[in-house]
Design a protein around this motif. Structure first.
Motif, PDB file in Angstrom:
ATOM      1  N   GLU A  27       0.017  -1.175  10.717  1.00  0.00           N
ATOM      2  CA  GLU A  27      -0.505  -1.828   9.685  1.00  0.00           C
ATOM      3  C   GLU A  27      -0.128  -1.254   8.413  1.00  0.00           C
ATOM      4  N   PRO A  28       0.072  -1.841   7.513  1.00  0.00           N
ATOM      5  CA  PRO A  28       0.829  -1.350   6.179  1.00  0.00           C
ATOM      6  C   PRO A  28      -0.629  -0.535   5.638  1.00  0.00           C
ATOM      7  N   SER A  29      -0.408   0.445   4.823  1.00  0.00           N
ATOM      8  CA  SER A  29      -1.420   1.249   4.034  1.00  0.00           C
ATOM      9  C   SER A  29      -1.837   0.336   2.942  1.00  0.00           C
ATOM     10  N   THR A  30      -3.079   0.570   2.365  1.00  0.00           N
ATOM     11  CA  THR A  30      -3.617   0.001   1.424  1.00  0.00           C
ATOM     12  C   THR A  30      -2.591   0.155   0.007  1.00  0.00           C
ATOM     13  N   ARG A  90      -8.620  -5.523   2.746  1.00  0.00           N
ATOM     14  CA  ARG A  90      -8.553  -4.124   3.122  1.00  0.00           C
ATOM     15  C   ARG A  90      -9.437  -3.632   1.994  1.00  0.00           C
ATOM     16  N   ASP A  91      -9.331  -4.070   0.724  1.00  0.00           N
ATOM     17  CA  ASP A  91     -10.124  -3.372  -0.266  1.00  0.00           C
ATOM     18  C   ASP A  91     -10.510  -4.629  -1.164  1.00  0.00           C
ATOM     19  N   PRO A  92     -11.749  -4.896  -1.065  1.00  0.00           N
ATOM     20  CA  PRO A  92     -12.045  -6.208  -2.200  1.00  0.00           C
ATOM     21  C   PRO A  92     -11.999  -6.045  -3.657  1.00  0.00           C
ATOM     22  N   SER A  93     -11.937  -4.704  -3.992  1.00  0.00           N
ATOM     23  CA  SER A  93     -11.847  -4.453  -5.516  1.00  0.00           C
ATOM     24  C   SER A  93     -10.601  -4.616  -5.984  1.00  0.00           C
ATOM     25  N   GLN A  94      -9.533  -4.875  -5.157  1.00  0.00           N
ATOM     26  CA  GLN A  94      -8.183  -5.244  -5.728  1.00  0.00           C
ATOM     27  C   GLN A  94      -8.358  -6.496  -6.158  1.00  0.00           C
TER      28      GLN A  94
END
Length: 314
Positions: free
Chosen positions: A29-32, A186-190
């Motif tokens: 899986e790709p990193s954030t 992955r990161d909702p803040s994005q």
């Protein structure tokens, strides 16, 4: 069970071979960080596609105007043609009674006057005529045909451009939603850093509201530096020319009701039976809102609060 398995293998010794066993290897899986880089690249691609979309809208409007002008011209020529037909009627009737094969008669009576005009003998005949009525009829019929063909060609162009326009719109939306969904999972803040898709007033209002992330909640405030929940939505929509009252109950009646599954970015979302809290939908089950005293304008999941409904203002 083990004995049964051994019997099955001995009965078919060639059924399984070490060389034929495929080992599945899942792609990492790709990193954030990689996912964010991909999203930023996509944002640039989306900007290009959006400009193509805007360009097609301009061409579509131009073609629609041209088609309208051409159609009106054809209608005017048809009216002119009908008047000249009536004036030339006497000439045609006289020729028929005389039993002649006057090209003017064929021209007037033909279902395909252009085909008659294309004949050398007919053209020669008209070249020798002094009758302004006959010449006027010929010119009017030709002009009407040209105008109609122009209108049909423009209409076809409009249809083709509309298809391209819809295709570009779907391509932009689908591509954006796919990558945005992966990054937000992955990161909702994005979500706050991704572009808001759309050219309508709802999308524009959401863009304005996103610019207020981090501003403090203040009871009764409606911007531009602090907000309460209905003050934020009122301020955002005011920036795009839509006036909403500073009250959740009134904003609930300010547009068309939509279900949770129908929500689009920019729609208003309401919570609790008494509608005492609301926000602006941003997609992916999340909203932008001004939560409560001591907090700031931010993006949050809609889960955890009883959803009362959505309202599409624009």
């Amino acid at each position: 069970m083990l004995a049964g398995a051994l019997v099955a293998l001995s009965a078919a010794p060639h059924a399984i071979s070490p060389h034929t066993i495929a080992v599945a290897h899942a792609d990492p899986e790709p990193s954030t960080k990689e996912l964010r880089a991909k999203a930023l690249k996509l944002a640039d691609d989306l900007e290009q596609l959006t400009e193509q979309y805007n360009g097609l809208k301009v061409k579509l409007a131009q073609s629609q105007r041209a088609a309208k002008v051409a159609t009106e011209n054809a209608e005017r020529q048809e009216k002119s043609l009908q008047g000249i037909r009536e004036k030339v009627g006497t000439l045609a009737a006289t020729s028929y009674m005389q039993g002649g094969s006057d090209p003017a008669v064929s021209f007037v009576a033909s279902q395909d006057p252009q085909a008659v005009l294309d004949q050398a003998a007919t053209l020669n005949y008209f070249a020798k005529q002094d009758s302004t009525k006959v010449l006027g009829l010929m010119q009017a019929m030709q002009a009407a045909q040209r105008a109609r063909k122009a209108a049909e060609a423009r209409a076809q162009q409009v249809k083709q451009l509309r298809t391209e326009l819809d295709s570009q719109r779907k391509k932009v939306t689908d591509t954006y939603e796919k990558v945005r969904g992966k990054l937000v999972d992955r990161d909702p803040s994005q979500l706050a850093s991704l572009p808001v898709i759309g050219t309508g007033k709802a999308a524009q209002a959401l863009r304005y509201a996103m610019g207020k992330i981090g501003r403090p909640y203040v009871w009764g405030a409606a911007g531009p530096t602090s907000f309460d929940c209905s003050g934020l939505t009122m301020w955002a929509y005011k920036q795009v020319g839509i006036n909403l009252p500073h009250y959740t109950g009134s904003q609930w009646n300010a547009g068309t009701r939509v279900s949770r599954s129908e929500l689009q970015p920019g729609d208003l979302v309401f919570f609790y039976a008494d509608l005492h809290h609301m926000g602006i939908y941003v997609g992916g089950g999340k909203m932008l809102h001004a939560p409560h005293t001591g907090d700031v304008v931010k993006i949050a999941s809609m889960s955890g609060r009883p959803f009362a409904g959505g309202v599409r203002v624009a």
